[in-house]
Write a protein that holds these residues in place. Structure first.
Motif, PDB file in Angstrom:
ATOM      1  N   SER A   5       6.846   0.004  -8.561  1.00  0.00           N
ATOM      2  CA  SER A   5       7.251   0.500  -7.246  1.00  0.00           C
ATOM      3  C   SER A   5       6.861  -0.542  -6.201  1.00  0.00           C
ATOM      4  O   SER A   5       5.694  -0.855  -6.034  1.00  0.00           O
TER       5      SER A   5
ATOM      6  N   GLY B 257       0.798  -1.229   0.000  1.00  0.00           N
ATOM      7  CA  GLY B 257       0.000   0.000   0.000  1.00  0.00           C
ATOM      8  C   GLY B 257       0.828   1.275   0.000  1.00  0.00           C
ATOM      9  O   GLY B 257       0.280   2.370   0.018  1.00  0.00           O
ATOM     10  N   HIS B 258       2.152   1.170  -0.015  1.00  0.00           N
ATOM     11  CA  HIS B 258       3.014   2.367  -0.018  1.00  0.00           C
ATOM     12  C   HIS B 258       2.973   2.991  -1.407  1.00  0.00           C
ATOM     13  O   HIS B 258       3.619   2.486  -2.322  1.00  0.00           O
TER      14      HIS B 258
ATOM     15  N   LEU C 124       7.595  -1.751  -2.170  1.00  0.00           N
ATOM     16  CA  LEU C 124       8.217  -1.547  -0.860  1.00  0.00           C
ATOM     17  C   LEU C 124       7.871  -2.686   0.097  1.00  0.00           C
ATOM     18  O   LEU C 124       8.168  -2.625   1.286  1.00  0.00           O
TER      19      LEU C 124
HETATM   20  C1  B12 Z   1       5.469   6.145   4.918  1.00  0.00           C
HETATM   21  C2  B12 Z   1       5.587   4.663   5.222  1.00  0.00           C
HETATM   22  C3  B12 Z   1       4.409   3.972   5.439  1.00  0.00           C
HETATM   23  C4  B12 Z   1       3.032   4.602   5.280  1.00  0.00           C
HETATM   24  C5  B12 Z   1       2.659   4.563   3.772  1.00  0.00           C
HETATM   25  C6  B12 Z   1       1.794   5.711   3.308  1.00  0.00           C
HETATM   26  C7  B12 Z   1       1.611   5.674   1.823  1.00  0.00           C
HETATM   27  N1  B12 Z   1       0.379   5.860   1.377  1.00  0.00           N
HETATM   28  O1  B12 Z   1       2.524   5.495   1.028  1.00  0.00           O
HETATM   29  C8  B12 Z   1       2.163   3.657   6.146  1.00  0.00           C
HETATM   30  C9  B12 Z   1       2.156   4.202   7.569  1.00  0.00           C
HETATM   31  C10 B12 Z   1       0.728   3.446   5.668  1.00  0.00           C
HETATM   32  C11 B12 Z   1       3.011   2.385   6.117  1.00  0.00           C
HETATM   33  C12 B12 Z   1       2.501   1.146   6.376  1.00  0.00           C
HETATM   34  C13 B12 Z   1       3.259  -0.005   6.431  1.00  0.00           C
HETATM   35  N2  B12 Z   1       4.589  -0.096   6.308  1.00  0.00           N
HETATM   36 CO1  B12 Z   1       5.662   1.368   5.799  1.00  0.00          CO
HETATM   37  N3  B12 Z   1       6.897   2.714   5.529  1.00  0.00           N
HETATM   38  C14 B12 Z   1       6.848   4.009   5.288  1.00  0.00           C
HETATM   39  C15 B12 Z   1       8.252   4.637   5.198  1.00  0.00           C
HETATM   40  C16 B12 Z   1       8.569   5.282   6.552  1.00  0.00           C
HETATM   41  C17 B12 Z   1       8.466   5.669   4.115  1.00  0.00           C
HETATM   42  C18 B12 Z   1       7.971   5.264   2.703  1.00  0.00           C
HETATM   43  C19 B12 Z   1       7.763   6.476   1.848  1.00  0.00           C
HETATM   44  O2  B12 Z   1       6.644   6.921   1.614  1.00  0.00           O
HETATM   45  N4  B12 Z   1       8.873   7.109   1.410  1.00  0.00           N
HETATM   46  C20 B12 Z   1       8.840   8.291   0.595  1.00  0.00           C
HETATM   47  C21 B12 Z   1       8.882   7.874  -0.912  1.00  0.00           C
HETATM   48  C22 B12 Z   1       8.896   9.124  -1.783  1.00  0.00           C
HETATM   49  O3  B12 Z   1      10.072   7.148  -1.104  1.00  0.00           O
HETATM   50  P1  B12 Z   1      10.126   5.737  -1.836  1.00  0.00           P
HETATM   51  O4  B12 Z   1       8.839   5.049  -1.830  1.00  0.00           O
HETATM   52  O5  B12 Z   1      11.320   5.006  -1.362  1.00  0.00           O
HETATM   53  O6  B12 Z   1      10.374   6.156  -3.346  1.00  0.00           O
HETATM   54  C23 B12 Z   1      11.592   6.689  -3.811  1.00  0.00           C
HETATM   55  C24 B12 Z   1      12.558   5.636  -4.347  1.00  0.00           C
HETATM   56  O7  B12 Z   1      12.434   4.383  -3.710  1.00  0.00           O
HETATM   57  C25 B12 Z   1      12.270   5.575  -5.790  1.00  0.00           C
HETATM   58  N5  B12 Z   1      11.131   4.787  -6.279  1.00  0.00           N
HETATM   59  C26 B12 Z   1      10.107   4.253  -5.620  1.00  0.00           C
HETATM   60  N6  B12 Z   1       9.272   3.644  -6.455  1.00  0.00           N
HETATM   61  C27 B12 Z   1       9.772   3.777  -7.682  1.00  0.00           C
HETATM   62  C28 B12 Z   1       9.322   3.341  -8.913  1.00  0.00           C
HETATM   63  C29 B12 Z   1      10.057   3.617 -10.055  1.00  0.00           C
HETATM   64  C30 B12 Z   1       9.563   3.171 -11.381  1.00  0.00           C
HETATM   65  C31 B12 Z   1      11.265   4.340  -9.950  1.00  0.00           C
HETATM   66  C32 B12 Z   1      12.029   4.638 -11.169  1.00  0.00           C
HETATM   67  C33 B12 Z   1      11.716   4.792  -8.705  1.00  0.00           C
HETATM   68  C34 B12 Z   1      10.960   4.513  -7.592  1.00  0.00           C
HETATM   69  O8  B12 Z   1      12.034   6.922  -6.095  1.00  0.00           O
HETATM   70  C35 B12 Z   1      11.301   7.527  -5.019  1.00  0.00           C
HETATM   71  C36 B12 Z   1      11.716   8.964  -4.922  1.00  0.00           C
HETATM   72  O9  B12 Z   1      13.012   9.069  -4.450  1.00  0.00           O
HETATM   73  C37 B12 Z   1       9.130   3.373   4.927  1.00  0.00           C
HETATM   74  C38 B12 Z   1      10.566   3.439   5.424  1.00  0.00           C
HETATM   75  C39 B12 Z   1      11.473   4.109   4.438  1.00  0.00           C
HETATM   76  N7  B12 Z   1      12.319   4.955   4.911  1.00  0.00           N
HETATM   77  O10 B12 Z   1      11.383   3.870   3.220  1.00  0.00           O
HETATM   78  C40 B12 Z   1       8.340   2.281   5.638  1.00  0.00           C
HETATM   79  C41 B12 Z   1       8.408   0.821   5.142  1.00  0.00           C
HETATM   80  C42 B12 Z   1       8.386   0.822   3.610  1.00  0.00           C
HETATM   81  N8  B12 Z   1       7.195   0.236   5.681  1.00  0.00           N
HETATM   82  C43 B12 Z   1       7.398  -0.974   6.063  1.00  0.00           C
HETATM   83  C44 B12 Z   1       6.368  -1.778   6.613  1.00  0.00           C
HETATM   84  C45 B12 Z   1       6.807  -3.141   7.155  1.00  0.00           C
HETATM   85  C46 B12 Z   1       5.043  -1.340   6.676  1.00  0.00           C
HETATM   86  C47 B12 Z   1       3.844  -2.136   7.225  1.00  0.00           C
HETATM   87  C48 B12 Z   1       3.794  -3.595   6.807  1.00  0.00           C
HETATM   88  C49 B12 Z   1       3.854  -1.944   8.731  1.00  0.00           C
HETATM   89  C50 B12 Z   1       2.863  -2.817   9.474  1.00  0.00           C
HETATM   90  N9  B12 Z   1       3.394  -3.851  10.100  1.00  0.00           N
HETATM   91  O11 B12 Z   1       1.697  -2.535   9.463  1.00  0.00           O
HETATM   92  C51 B12 Z   1       2.648  -1.338   6.669  1.00  0.00           C
HETATM   93  C52 B12 Z   1       2.146  -1.966   5.337  1.00  0.00           C
HETATM   94  C53 B12 Z   1       1.109  -1.117   4.642  1.00  0.00           C
HETATM   95  C54 B12 Z   1       0.667  -1.716   3.333  1.00  0.00           C
HETATM   96  N10 B12 Z   1      -0.633  -1.923   3.148  1.00  0.00           N
HETATM   97  O12 B12 Z   1       1.421  -1.989   2.454  1.00  0.00           O
HETATM   98  C55 B12 Z   1       8.828  -1.435   5.865  1.00  0.00           C
HETATM   99  C56 B12 Z   1       8.986  -2.405   4.710  1.00  0.00           C
HETATM  100  C57 B12 Z   1       9.953  -3.510   5.054  1.00  0.00           C
HETATM  101  C58 B12 Z   1      10.403  -4.330   3.873  1.00  0.00           C
HETATM  102  N11 B12 Z   1      10.008  -4.106   2.656  1.00  0.00           N
HETATM  103  O13 B12 Z   1      11.181  -5.220   4.097  1.00  0.00           O
HETATM  104  C59 B12 Z   1       9.567  -0.105   5.749  1.00  0.00           C
HETATM  105  C60 B12 Z   1      10.818  -0.179   4.852  1.00  0.00           C
HETATM  106  C61 B12 Z   1       9.940   0.376   7.159  1.00  0.00           C
HETATM  107  C62 B12 Z   1      10.991  -0.528   7.795  1.00  0.00           C
HETATM  108  N12 B12 Z   1      12.247  -0.122   7.792  1.00  0.00           N
HETATM  109  O14 B12 Z   1      10.670  -1.582   8.285  1.00  0.00           O
HETATM  110  N13 B12 Z   1       4.276   2.652   5.820  1.00  0.00           N
END
Ligand code: B12
Ligand SMILES: Nc1nc2c(ncn2[C@@H]2O[C@H](COP(=O)(O)OP(=O)(O)O)[C@@H](O)[C@H]2O)c(=O)[nH]1
Ligand SMILES: [Mg+2]
Lengths: 134, 337
Positions: free
Chosen positions: A63, A17-18, A65
């Protein structure tokens, strides 16, 4: 004749759901002049490949996560190939452990991005990949 | 460039179809050739436009309607063209209508194509008509076209679609204002979507009233007796013409979608019985021919102008020494000497 528009499908496979990252990337590509088809959450690989087919995209951006990338990404690649779309570039972003990346690249992913990715780099990489193909 | 094949498209090849759609959208040589070759197979599809303000539920309604059509007529195939705006600043676009069409993602009889306006105004892209023709030739029985829905009158859809559905919803402020500007006149069917929300009845009554006022004196409403009943069911064939029904739907639960489907079929029957179907087709074709003539004439003529002449004349105009009309005449005259 205007330049050919780059069309990109941004999809979130699986139950993850991220969606912030996907939306950030979609907007960045739009602002770079591309046409971005956003399909929303909870897509199966089958649905993603079918959307890519109907939309005739140049690039599929996934994407993920949730940690399910090793199961989902190869399946998407396979479906794309089945549909005759093996010329489509697949970009992947999200939480992808370093150790998984070589395997994904070997299967056909063009590039993998993690947290903190500068979106301008993504735009450049997409344009470079397409220019190489042409 | 992909080799284009009428055969592959007619046989239902999705890859071939998808690639031809791109070529036709780009309006390049192969796209033009494809469109010419496919034209002989067009003229069968029922083209249905869906317009209305953003957020009123156009995409959700298209989802529900296409799903319903596929259930009622499993043999038929449904194409969807969803148009979203191109950013005038970057040339890019986010095409997000698919998000609202989850019920269609796994249906092999539905083909959804998202389209950016690429600078066109009026709620559609320049190539929307051409794309609808490609789907028509490919054997799709229904082509549903979702316009941008920028709020102003998007009248382009009328030339393209046989049936135009205007979607409204409760709580858009003064409904009368919201849809006064021409959009009511283009409706063959009016839909109040989100009918489960408070205020839906008010919106519905306003629309019924406006239809009544708009059509009073046309002989289609007798003495106001039908004040509410005219709207509760789709009118079938009437000698005087078509009275747009007002329907209530909840796209998210498919409430009212069966009635919408029925109204669409009644409208089709009306169009065919009254000869309007052919008239509409012909007027669209006429417009296409006229546009192509203008385009070809001006493209060919421009090629014959000596290099730099246009710019020289243009300079005189920007210095206000010549008016644009005088400049156009001078350029045209130069060439005909
Ligand atoms: C915000 C967040 C949430 C929010 C999400 C809100 C939302 N609507 O997105 C909420 C609170 C709902 C949430 C819930 C959960 N989360 Co969460 N969450 C995060 C957090 C803190 C930040 C993610 C985020 O939004 N980052 C900001 C965006 C802009 O960054 P990004 O997605 O990484 O994208 C960048 C790059 O990755 C890249 N990118 C991403 N996608 C793509 C696609 C393409 C094509 C390209 C080119 C680039 C690209 O470019 C982006 C810009 O730089 C991360 C930790 C972290 N630091 O990443 C954990 C994290 C992702 N969550 C995690 C977990 C475990 C969960 C839950 C399962 C927790 C639980 N037990 O309930 C739930 C699951 C929810 C679900 N249904 O999937 C874990 C995942 C662990 C893993 N994969 O092994 C993480 C890593 C935290 C951790 N360290 O444990 N979460
Ligand atoms: N309550 C309610 N919400 C709806 C209904 N139909 C659509 N929506 C919601 O309205 C919003 C806009 O819908 P969308 O189909 O994208 O509208 P569009 O912009 O006109 O295409 C979404 O959040 C939908 O879930 C409905 O019948 N009832
Ligand atoms: Mg929409």
């Amino acid at each position: 004749m205007p330049e050919k528009k780059i069309r990109v499908l941004i999809a979130k496979p699986g139950l993850d759901g991220h969606d912030r990252g996907a939306k950030v990337i979609a907007r960045a590509l739009r602002d770079d002049g591309m046409e971005v088809i956003y399909t929303g959450l909870r897509q199966t690989p089958q649905m993603i490949a079918e959307a890519a087919l109907q939309e005739d995209v140049d690039v599929v951006g996934l994407s993920i996560l949730s940690g399910a990338h090793n199961a989902l990404v190869p399946y998407v690649l396979e479906k794309l190939k089945e549909n005759g779309q093996d010329n489509v570039f697949v970009f992947l972003g999200g939480i992808i452990p370093e150790s998984d990346i070589p395997g994904l690249l070997a299967k056909g992913v063009t590039k993998v991005y993690g947290p903190g990715t500068d979106t301008r780099v993504v735009c450049q990489d997409i344009r470079a990949a397409l220019a190489d193909r042409a | 460039m992909t080799e284009f094949s009428v055969d592959a498209i007619r046989k239902g090849g999705k890859l071939a179809l998808s690639r031809v759609l791109s070529r036709v959208e780009a309006d390049d040589e192969s796209g033009r050739a494809a469109l010419d070759a496919l034209f002989a197979y067009t003229g069968k599809a029922h083209k249905i436009g869906v317009t209305g303000p953003p957020g009123s539920g156009k995409s959700s309604l298209v989802n529900a309607l296409a799903h319903h059509l596929r259930r009622s007529y499993p043999e038929s195939r449904v194409a969807i063209i969803a148009v979203d705006p191109t950013s005038p600043f970057t040339g890019g676009a986010i095409l997000g209508d698919r998000v609202r069409m989850p019920d269609l993602q796994n249906d092999p009889g539905v083909f959804i194509r998202s389209m950016a306006t690429r600078g066109a105004l009026g709620g559609l892209a320049d190539a929307t008509l051409s794309l609808s023709q490609v789907f028509d030739a490919a054997g799709y029985d229904y082509v549903l076209i979702e316009t941008v829905g920028a709020g102003q009158a998007e009248v382009d859809i009328v030339t393209l679609a046989h049936t135009t559905i205007v979607v409204d919803m409760p709580g858009m402020g003064d409904d009368i204002q919201a849809i006064k500007a021409g959009i009511l006149e283009i409706a063959d069917i009016l839909v109040v979507n989100k009918a489960e929300l408070p205020g839906a009845d008010q919106t519905y009554r306003n629309l019924v009233l406006m239809i009544e006022m708009g059509y009073r004196g046309t002989g289609r409403i007798n003495g106001g007796h039908h004040r509410l009943t005219i709207a509760t069911e789709a009118r079938s064939i009437e000698p005087e013409g078509w009275l747009p029904p007002v329907l209530k739907t909840t796209a998210l639960t498919s409430q009212g979608i069966a009635e919408l489907e029925q109204a669409i079929h009644q409208h089709r029957a009306y169009l065919q019985a009254s000869g309007t179907w052919n008239a509409k087709e012909n007027s669209a074709i006429r417009q296409t021919i006229d546009k192509l003539i203008l385009k070809e004439l001006s493209e060919n003529w421009k090629k014959t102008l000596p290099a730099g002449l246009y710019e020289t004349v243009m300079q005189s105009v920007s210095q206000r020494k010549l008016s644009p009309r005088a400049a156009a005449r001078a350029l045209l005259a130069y060439n005909s000497e």
